[in-house]
Design a protein around this motif. Structure first.
Motif: not given
Length: 210
Positions: A91-113
């Protein structure tokens, strides 16, 4: 009287290095035991996997195994504990120009890679196989909710947003749980990342309607 300067000896100077080396070796051994156990659980089954087999696969003695773990259940608990820690960093590595929900979703997708679907499916079946492990598995979502809330508060520390961030943490943990349940029911016929995307898309759609 002037203070007498203390000159560090070579042995004293080496202590931090030695301690760092020991900690590095401890983490490497811990990871090797966990990885070996998960592979054996996936290939041979949880009940059929013995502690001796895990120790042998990890290249350690039975005595060394008990220095790190007391049981097979503790290995699964350690594996689950590592997930929130990795998610926090993602989550901390995500871009901060996203909504909180999008940031959480993309953090999960990053780990699933780097997700090992076959191993994870076997572990999921194990975690659902008895009441004690099922309880531990369900507790993981409460922990994920708390970790999500804490990391979002690190990013947006202003108090007025706390209630909104708490809601995001709660619904995103629910979305993750739904995605994993659907993935398990489908026996991995579709990638877990696809289920995660669908669950979070449903949340966005619901938010837009309200």
């Amino acid at each position: 009287m002037d203070a007498i300067p203390v000159i560090a000896t070579g042995m004293e100077q080496d202590r931090p290095k030695q301690q760092g080396w020991r900690e590095k070796k401890r983490r490497e051994t811990l990871q090797r035991i966990t990885d070996s156990a998960l592979r054996l659980f996936a290939s041979n089954g949880y009940e059929a996997t013995t502690l001796d087999a895990i120790a042998e696969a990890a290249g350690i003695s039975r005595r060394t195994f008990f220095y790190y773990f007391d049981s097979k259940e503790e290995i699964l608990a350690a594996w689950q504990k590592g997930l929130p820690e990795a998610f926090h960093a993602a989550v901390l590595a995500q871009s901060k120009d996203q909504s909180p929900l999008d940031m959480v979703c993309n953090a999960h997708l990053t780990l699933l890679a780097n997700f090992d679907a076959e191993q994870a499916m076997a572990i999921d079946r194990i975690l659902r196989s008895n009441e004690q492990l099922r309880a531990s598995n369900q507790a993981k979502y409460l922990l994920m909710e708390q970790v999500t809330f804490e990391v979002l508060c690190e990013i947006w520390p202003h108090q007025p947003r706390r209630e909104t961030l708490r809601v995001v943490a709660m619904v995103s943990a629910g979305a993750l749980r739904l995605a994993i349940d659907r993935w398990a029911e489908g026996q991995g016929s579709k990638a877990l990342a696809d289920y995660v995307k669908e669950s979070f898309a449903a949340l966005r759609s619901l938010s837009a309607e309200t």
